[in-house]
Scaffold this motif. Sequence first.
Motif, PDB file in Angstrom:
ATOM      1  N   LEU A 104     -26.454  51.694   0.444  1.00  0.00           N
ATOM      2  CA  LEU A 104     -26.697  52.382   1.711  1.00  0.00           C
ATOM      3  C   LEU A 104     -25.723  51.949   2.798  1.00  0.00           C
ATOM      4  O   LEU A 104     -25.330  52.779   3.638  1.00  0.00           O
ATOM      5  CB  LEU A 104     -28.152  52.184   2.134  1.00  0.00           C
ATOM      6  CG  LEU A 104     -29.154  52.889   1.208  1.00  0.00           C
ATOM      7  CD1 LEU A 104     -30.557  52.371   1.438  1.00  0.00           C
ATOM      8  CD2 LEU A 104     -29.083  54.402   1.368  1.00  0.00           C
ATOM      9  N   ARG A 105     -25.281  50.699   2.794  1.00  0.00           N
ATOM     10  CA  ARG A 105     -24.245  50.273   3.759  1.00  0.00           C
ATOM     11  C   ARG A 105     -22.961  51.075   3.539  1.00  0.00           C
ATOM     12  O   ARG A 105     -22.339  51.547   4.479  1.00  0.00           O
ATOM     13  CB  ARG A 105     -23.932  48.786   3.611  1.00  0.00           C
ATOM     14  CG  ARG A 105     -24.776  47.893   4.439  1.00  0.00           C
ATOM     15  CD  ARG A 105     -24.145  46.508   4.551  1.00  0.00           C
ATOM     16  NE  ARG A 105     -25.114  45.505   4.879  1.00  0.00           N
ATOM     17  CZ  ARG A 105     -25.618  45.313   6.084  1.00  0.00           C
ATOM     18  NH1 ARG A 105     -25.246  46.077   7.074  1.00  0.00           N
ATOM     19  NH2 ARG A 105     -26.505  44.369   6.290  1.00  0.00           N
ATOM     20  N   GLY A 106     -22.568  51.201   2.284  1.00  0.00           N
ATOM     21  CA  GLY A 106     -21.384  51.991   1.964  1.00  0.00           C
ATOM     22  C   GLY A 106     -21.549  53.435   2.390  1.00  0.00           C
ATOM     23  O   GLY A 106     -20.614  54.058   2.915  1.00  0.00           O
ATOM     24  N   ARG A 118     -29.095  55.802   7.761  1.00  0.00           N
ATOM     25  CA  ARG A 118     -29.353  54.608   8.557  1.00  0.00           C
ATOM     26  C   ARG A 118     -30.819  54.198   8.475  1.00  0.00           C
ATOM     27  O   ARG A 118     -31.152  53.012   8.444  1.00  0.00           O
ATOM     28  CB  ARG A 118     -28.914  54.818  10.007  1.00  0.00           C
ATOM     29  CG  ARG A 118     -27.384  54.858  10.124  1.00  0.00           C
ATOM     30  CD  ARG A 118     -26.921  54.964  11.542  1.00  0.00           C
ATOM     31  NE  ARG A 118     -27.089  56.349  11.986  1.00  0.00           N
ATOM     32  CZ  ARG A 118     -27.170  56.721  13.245  1.00  0.00           C
ATOM     33  NH1 ARG A 118     -27.117  55.846  14.219  1.00  0.00           N
ATOM     34  NH2 ARG A 118     -27.302  57.996  13.553  1.00  0.00           N
ATOM     35  N   THR A 119     -31.716  55.165   8.419  1.00  0.00           N
ATOM     36  CA  THR A 119     -33.145  54.868   8.308  1.00  0.00           C
ATOM     37  C   THR A 119     -33.463  54.197   6.972  1.00  0.00           C
ATOM     38  O   THR A 119     -34.185  53.191   6.926  1.00  0.00           O
ATOM     39  CB  THR A 119     -33.977  56.154   8.472  1.00  0.00           C
ATOM     40  OG1 THR A 119     -33.676  56.737   9.748  1.00  0.00           O
ATOM     41  CG2 THR A 119     -35.461  55.880   8.360  1.00  0.00           C
ATOM     42  N   PHE A 120     -32.924  54.736   5.888  1.00  0.00           N
ATOM     43  CA  PHE A 120     -33.176  54.136   4.580  1.00  0.00           C
ATOM     44  C   PHE A 120     -32.520  52.764   4.463  1.00  0.00           C
ATOM     45  O   PHE A 120     -33.071  51.862   3.832  1.00  0.00           O
ATOM     46  CB  PHE A 120     -32.738  55.082   3.455  1.00  0.00           C
ATOM     47  CG  PHE A 120     -33.778  56.116   3.135  1.00  0.00           C
ATOM     48  CD1 PHE A 120     -34.658  55.936   2.079  1.00  0.00           C
ATOM     49  CD2 PHE A 120     -33.904  57.258   3.904  1.00  0.00           C
ATOM     50  CE1 PHE A 120     -35.635  56.882   1.795  1.00  0.00           C
ATOM     51  CE2 PHE A 120     -34.880  58.210   3.640  1.00  0.00           C
ATOM     52  CZ  PHE A 120     -35.746  58.019   2.576  1.00  0.00           C
ATOM     53  N   LEU A 125     -33.030  46.839   4.408  1.00  0.00           N
ATOM     54  CA  LEU A 125     -32.790  45.576   5.107  1.00  0.00           C
ATOM     55  C   LEU A 125     -34.103  44.846   5.370  1.00  0.00           C
ATOM     56  O   LEU A 125     -34.183  43.619   5.242  1.00  0.00           O
ATOM     57  CB  LEU A 125     -32.037  45.822   6.419  1.00  0.00           C
ATOM     58  CG  LEU A 125     -30.575  46.195   6.254  1.00  0.00           C
ATOM     59  CD1 LEU A 125     -30.026  46.772   7.557  1.00  0.00           C
ATOM     60  CD2 LEU A 125     -29.761  44.992   5.804  1.00  0.00           C
ATOM     61  N   TYR A 126     -35.124  45.587   5.738  1.00  0.00           N
ATOM     62  CA  TYR A 126     -36.447  44.985   5.924  1.00  0.00           C
ATOM     63  C   TYR A 126     -36.883  44.281   4.629  1.00  0.00           C
ATOM     64  O   TYR A 126     -37.373  43.157   4.656  1.00  0.00           O
ATOM     65  CB  TYR A 126     -37.465  46.056   6.326  1.00  0.00           C
ATOM     66  CG  TYR A 126     -38.868  45.508   6.385  1.00  0.00           C
ATOM     67  CD1 TYR A 126     -39.338  44.878   7.525  1.00  0.00           C
ATOM     68  CD2 TYR A 126     -39.705  45.594   5.280  1.00  0.00           C
ATOM     69  CE1 TYR A 126     -40.629  44.343   7.572  1.00  0.00           C
ATOM     70  CE2 TYR A 126     -40.984  45.058   5.303  1.00  0.00           C
ATOM     71  CZ  TYR A 126     -41.435  44.438   6.461  1.00  0.00           C
ATOM     72  OH  TYR A 126     -42.694  43.898   6.480  1.00  0.00           O
ATOM     73  N   ASN A 127     -36.689  44.962   3.496  1.00  0.00           N
ATOM     74  CA  ASN A 127     -37.104  44.390   2.215  1.00  0.00           C
ATOM     75  C   ASN A 127     -36.319  43.136   1.837  1.00  0.00           C
ATOM     76  O   ASN A 127     -36.820  42.309   1.088  1.00  0.00           O
ATOM     77  CB  ASN A 127     -36.978  45.423   1.093  1.00  0.00           C
ATOM     78  CG  ASN A 127     -37.981  46.538   1.222  1.00  0.00           C
ATOM     79  OD1 ASN A 127     -37.613  47.709   1.251  1.00  0.00           O
ATOM     80  ND2 ASN A 127     -39.255  46.212   1.312  1.00  0.00           N
ATOM     81  N   THR A 128     -35.100  42.993   2.346  1.00  0.00           N
ATOM     82  CA  THR A 128     -34.318  41.782   2.061  1.00  0.00           C
ATOM     83  C   THR A 128     -34.624  40.676   3.058  1.00  0.00           C
ATOM     84  O   THR A 128     -34.068  39.589   2.961  1.00  0.00           O
ATOM     85  CB  THR A 128     -32.799  42.058   2.082  1.00  0.00           C
ATOM     86  OG1 THR A 128     -32.409  42.474   3.394  1.00  0.00           O
ATOM     87  CG2 THR A 128     -32.400  43.081   1.036  1.00  0.00           C
TER      88      THR A 128
END
Length: 169
Positions: A104-106, A118-120, A125-128
């Motif tokens: 998703l960053r890519g 950006r939402t996903f 990121l929350y999960n990490t």
Amino acid sequence: MSDDERNVLLAAAVGLREQGRPEEARERLVELAARRPDDAEVAYQTAWAHDVLGLEAAAVPHYRRALAASGAAGLTDADRRGALLGLGSTFRTLGRYEESVATLRGAVEEFPDDGALRTFLAMALYNTGDHHESARLLLTLLATTSDDPSVQRYRRAIEHYAEDLDAIE
């Protein structure tokens, strides 16, 4: 198989999915993907059909194949966005959080104006455990895309605090 035959079979399978017959669509797409293994659009639609049925692990190789194609044989920008979002979301659903974030960053780098990406990414990121970056992304997205007058009234403050929620002034 001719391109015309491929187009007819692909349209029929997508039509089945849209008619609420996802298992039939998946079966036809798997068969078509076996006959057209280098076809990015077929791979993307096959991945999507698996995701719709909750078969996320089986969707991953199809997403990867769809995204690996380049040039004229590749996906349209809209389908590429969808495939990147689908793969990133699928990794998250499977608990493969680091792969989700990387994908998703890519995708966000490639399509920086896509709010869904950006939402996903924020969810992954929350999960990490990267809650600060997750909140920053969501607050910035809210401030820049919301039509809510009360949000717009405080837009500058929301954008300011999005940079560092822990700041004390």
